[in-house]
Design an enzyme around this catalytic site. Sequence first.
Site, PDB file in Angstrom:
ATOM      1  N   LYS A  78       0.845  -1.207   0.000  1.00 11.13           N
ATOM      2  CA  LYS A  78       0.000   0.000   0.000  1.00 11.13           C
ATOM      3  C   LYS A  78       0.875   1.250   0.000  1.00 11.13           C
ATOM      4  O   LYS A  78       0.602   2.218  -0.722  1.00 11.13           O
ATOM      5  CB  LYS A  78      -0.936   0.001   1.211  1.00 11.13           C
ATOM      6  CG  LYS A  78      -2.047  -1.036   1.084  1.00 11.13           C
ATOM      7  CD  LYS A  78      -2.803  -1.226   2.376  1.00 11.13           C
ATOM      8  CE  LYS A  78      -3.765  -2.406   2.269  1.00 11.13           C
ATOM      9  NZ  LYS A  78      -4.376  -2.782   3.553  1.00 11.13           N
ATOM     10  N   GLN A 102      -3.772  -1.807  10.235  1.00 10.55           N
ATOM     11  CA  GLN A 102      -3.722  -3.165   9.688  1.00 10.55           C
ATOM     12  C   GLN A 102      -4.255  -4.163  10.716  1.00 10.55           C
ATOM     13  O   GLN A 102      -3.788  -4.212  11.848  1.00 10.55           O
ATOM     14  CB  GLN A 102      -2.276  -3.509   9.290  1.00 10.55           C
ATOM     15  CG  GLN A 102      -2.109  -4.859   8.629  1.00 10.55           C
ATOM     16  CD  GLN A 102      -2.788  -4.954   7.257  1.00 10.55           C
ATOM     17  OE1 GLN A 102      -2.772  -4.011   6.472  1.00 10.55           O
ATOM     18  NE2 GLN A 102      -3.414  -6.091   6.996  1.00 10.55           N
ATOM     19  N   ASP A 157     -10.473   3.082   4.123  1.00  7.52           N
ATOM     20  CA  ASP A 157     -10.950   1.705   3.922  1.00  7.52           C
ATOM     21  C   ASP A 157     -12.476   1.675   3.832  1.00  7.52           C
ATOM     22  O   ASP A 157     -13.047   0.690   3.368  1.00  7.52           O
ATOM     23  CB  ASP A 157     -10.528   0.828   5.118  1.00  7.52           C
ATOM     24  CG  ASP A 157      -9.356  -0.082   4.773  1.00  7.52           C
ATOM     25  OD1 ASP A 157      -9.044  -0.228   3.576  1.00  7.52           O
ATOM     26  OD2 ASP A 157      -8.765  -0.665   5.707  1.00  7.52           O
TER      27      ASP A 157
END
Length: 284
Positions: A54, A98, A121
């Site tokens: 990412k 995460q 997200d």
Amino acid sequence: MAAERIDGKATAQDVRAQVKRDVAAWVERGHEPPGLATVLVGDDPASALYVGSKQKASAEVGIQGFDHRLPQDAAHEEVDAILQELAADPRVSGILLQLPTPPQVDGSGLAAMIPPGKDVDGLTPVSAGLLAQGRPGLRPCTPSGIMELLRRHDVELEGAEAVVVGRSDLVGRPISSLLLAANATVTVCHSRTRDLAEVCRRADVLVAAVGRPGLIQGDWVKPGATVIDVGSPVGDVDFEAAAERAGLITPVPGGVGPMTIAMLLRNTLLAAQAAAEPVGAGWS
Ligand code: NAP
């Protein structure tokens, strides 16, 4: 009739190139570049790989990276403090924690507290609620990636019968809401659905997000339908048989998968733009 294959890899490259151009134009207009903060707790190699990819993808399009790594034994309060700092930092447009985190850290509780404007997200309860109510907000990346594939292939959604197999917070529910917002007639199936095959046969657009390799049989596909297979690393659709009947189909790998990071980059740019120009920014 053999279905046209949707090339998710090429589309994702295209989206990433567009985000790169849009980031450059944004900076050209005198703004700070968008910033993506990632928080990784512990030393799980798979998680480190996700976070690394990412950050790498962000750097490639001109998004600033804020890469926070904490040891396996980091306290819950320590992670909480970093997330609060990031929430207050104007250079940070988007925050990713995460998951999973080590057991002493309530990762899902902390992730749920990410402010909606930085929730790139799109998975916090607030973002999910905004989507469910059809209000502007950041949308989850994999479902947005599916919508982008459908849009680019001119798939008619208005009034279409859409069947989604799977009702997870990550994929099934949000893609159902996005299809509904596009005026499809949406049916959501799950493990307790009676006669799944019959329901799937109604679908003009069939989305499989189950995690059961090959569950969706070729003869469950309506001739000419669009078939989107989210299953990973192995598809939920019996690809060869389904491709005989479908009009358009995503392969696995190379279909939906590559779209997720591309949409994360787009979300980070949208978050930066919405933070700087809250009225009329590009959220949908
Ligand atoms: P999940 O949370 O495990 O949800 C699976 C859903 O499928 C549940 O709603 C479950 O029903 C339903 N289901 C299970 N067995 C079924 C059956 N026999 N018939 C009908 N429905 C059934 O999975 P997820 O997170 O949504 O992920 C689904 C798949 O997508 C996985 O393969 C995952 O790896 C993949 N994925 C890929 C990407 C990507 O490519 N970027 C991103 C996310 C996920 P119940 O609710 O009744 O249990």
